[in-house]
Design an enzyme around this catalytic site. Structure first.
Site, PDB file in Angstrom:
ATOM      1  N   ARG A 248       0.865  -1.187   0.000  1.00  0.00           N
ATOM      2  CA  ARG A 248       0.000   0.000   0.000  1.00  0.00           C
ATOM      3  C   ARG A 248       0.899   1.233   0.000  1.00  0.00           C
ATOM      4  O   ARG A 248       1.533   1.529   0.999  1.00  0.00           O
ATOM      5  CB  ARG A 248      -0.884  -0.043   1.253  1.00  0.00           C
ATOM      6  CG  ARG A 248      -2.108   0.844   1.203  1.00  0.00           C
ATOM      7  CD  ARG A 248      -2.737   0.947   2.582  1.00  0.00           C
ATOM      8  NE  ARG A 248      -1.914   1.780   3.442  1.00  0.00           N
ATOM      9  CZ  ARG A 248      -1.829   1.665   4.777  1.00  0.00           C
ATOM     10  NH1 ARG A 248      -2.518   0.751   5.419  1.00  0.00           N
ATOM     11  NH2 ARG A 248      -1.048   2.462   5.466  1.00  0.00           N
ATOM     12  N   HIS A 252      -3.500   4.541   4.831  1.00  0.00           N
ATOM     13  CA  HIS A 252      -4.713   3.723   4.685  1.00  0.00           C
ATOM     14  C   HIS A 252      -5.817   4.486   3.949  1.00  0.00           C
ATOM     15  O   HIS A 252      -6.472   3.962   3.059  1.00  0.00           O
ATOM     16  CB  HIS A 252      -5.223   3.269   6.059  1.00  0.00           C
ATOM     17  CG  HIS A 252      -6.541   2.572   6.002  1.00  0.00           C
ATOM     18  ND1 HIS A 252      -6.690   1.304   5.484  1.00  0.00           N
ATOM     19  CD2 HIS A 252      -7.788   2.979   6.373  1.00  0.00           C
ATOM     20  CE1 HIS A 252      -7.973   0.954   5.547  1.00  0.00           C
ATOM     21  NE2 HIS A 252      -8.655   1.948   6.079  1.00  0.00           N
ATOM     22  N   TYR A 261       3.338   4.771  12.105  1.00  0.00           N
ATOM     23  CA  TYR A 261       3.565   3.329  12.285  1.00  0.00           C
ATOM     24  C   TYR A 261       4.456   2.659  11.244  1.00  0.00           C
ATOM     25  O   TYR A 261       4.690   1.458  11.314  1.00  0.00           O
ATOM     26  CB  TYR A 261       2.223   2.578  12.366  1.00  0.00           C
ATOM     27  CG  TYR A 261       1.306   2.807  11.170  1.00  0.00           C
ATOM     28  CD1 TYR A 261       1.456   2.069  10.004  1.00  0.00           C
ATOM     29  CD2 TYR A 261       0.296   3.783  11.214  1.00  0.00           C
ATOM     30  CE1 TYR A 261       0.635   2.286   8.924  1.00  0.00           C
ATOM     31  CE2 TYR A 261      -0.530   4.004  10.134  1.00  0.00           C
ATOM     32  CZ  TYR A 261      -0.364   3.256   8.991  1.00  0.00           C
ATOM     33  OH  TYR A 261      -1.180   3.477   7.922  1.00  0.00           O
TER      34      TYR A 261
END
Ligand SMILES: Cc1ncc(C[n+]2csc(CCOP(=O)(O)OP(=O)(O)O)c2C)c(N)n1
Ligand SMILES: [Mg+2]
Length: 330
Positions: A248, A252, A261
């Site tokens: 990805r 998100h 993160y």
């Protein structure tokens, strides 16, 4: 000159160019969505970036004139390949009345369009899996000739819906292809904290179906494996689980900050394998594409996206009195 691997996979020069066109279109629309979001014009973006090869490679293995798709929210490449237009995608982004997906009711990424056999989904992840299995069962009972595509993330492959749907499809040998788009994250949770087994595809054996893990950055390999699975399904030989491994490339969603993160080096490393760039290079190396053709393609595409953006921005919102339409009955 590099060898044309796509010919061995049964793809012509024209078909791989078309695949590249869809991958690029998905990427450019996605990039435009982020600009519109950051300038306060659209509320939300959930990206396909990094997954275009997996999406277009799988979609091309289906008969897009008769097969069904139950895509998940990142599947912009899939829905474009199944016939949704950039204008329709933009109408969804701006949540306008004319949006074919939901008339502007659902968030972007909740794709659904009857005429292209794209089946609408719900926000709880993986609910589309039992729906797809049900559609495949109905097709089998009614002796209709179609195969069903359903996709979900690797995080979502831990939901009960996946396991129940896969088991039922395996038992009844249903013509459904389970595509797990493994992008290594479920929001902030990395793959190591999601699965105890090595691959999502390892789970296939438990449901009596073949399982494959493929390089999700390689649309030709994705196509080859999916085409074999679709052919098996059409012959009545049952379902397949395909796991496409990519990354990805964006946070998100437009409401997430991935710096909290994951390290920037990790993202940079994945960007070096960006499927849109590496597939373009393959097409240049095999002589299928030239830089001039690519420039023209990009220019045409920007015009299409500009027109779609302008149209959708000016389009009217749904009328308040239409709020109850299609909720109960009509
Ligand atoms: C049942 C359910 N639980 C939680 C959520 C919130 N949620 C939305 S997307 C997501 C992560 C899904 O990760 P993955 O399946 O790997 O798909 P990806 O977003 O990485 O493509 C979560 C937890 C949800 N929509 N539905
Ligand atoms: Mg994921």
């Amino acid at each position: 000159m590099v060898e044309k691997r796509h010919l061995q996979a049964g793809l012509t020069d024209e078909q791989v160019l078309e695949m590249y066109r869809y991958m690029l279109l998905a990427r450019r629309i996605d990039e435009r969505m982020w600009l519109l979001n950051r300038s306060g014009k659209i509320p939300f973006v959930v990206s396909c970036q990094g997954q275009e090869a997996a999406q277009v490679g799988t979609a091309f293995a289906f008969d897009r004139a008769k097969d069904y798709s139950l895509p998940y929210y990142r599947d912009l490449g899939v829905v474009l390949a199944f016939g949704q237009t950039p204008k329709e995608i933009m109408l969804q982004g701006f949540a306008k009345a004319e949006d074919p997906n939901s008339g502007g009711r659902q968030m972007p990424g909740h794709f659904g369009q009857k005429k292209n056999r794209i089946v609408t989904g719900s926000s709880p992840v993986t609910t589309q899996v039992p729906h797809a299995v049900g559609i495949a069962l109905a097709g089998k009972i009614e002796k209709k000739d179609f195969v069903t595509y359903v996709s979900f993330g690797e995080g979502s492959s831990n939901q009960g819906d996946f396991h129940e749907g896969a088991n039922f499809a395996g038992v009844h040998k249903l013509p459904v292809i389970f595509v797990c788009e493994n992008n290594k994250y479920a929001i902030s949770v990395p793959i190591e904290k999601q699965l105890a087994c090595e691959n999502v595809s390892d789970r296939a054996i438990g449901y009596g179906m073949p399982g494959y893990t493929v390089d999700g950055n390689d649309p030709i390999e994705v196509y080859r494996v999916t085409k074999e699975a679709v052919d098996r399904a059409r012959r009545g030989e049952g379902p397949t689980l395909i796991e496409t491994v990519s990354y990805r490339l964006t946070p998100h969603s437009s409401d997430d900050d991935d710096r909290a993160y994951r390290g920037r080096e990790e993202v940079a490393e994945a960007k070096a394998k960006d499927p849109v760039i590496t597939f373009k290079q393959y097409l240049l190396d095999t002589g299928v594409l030239t830089e001039d053709m690519d420039k023209e393609l990009n220019a045409d595409m920007m015009q299409i996206i500009d027109d779609a953006t302008e149209y959708a921005e000016k389009a009217p919102y749904a009328k308040p009195e239409d709020a109850m339409n299609y909720v109960y009955g009509n």
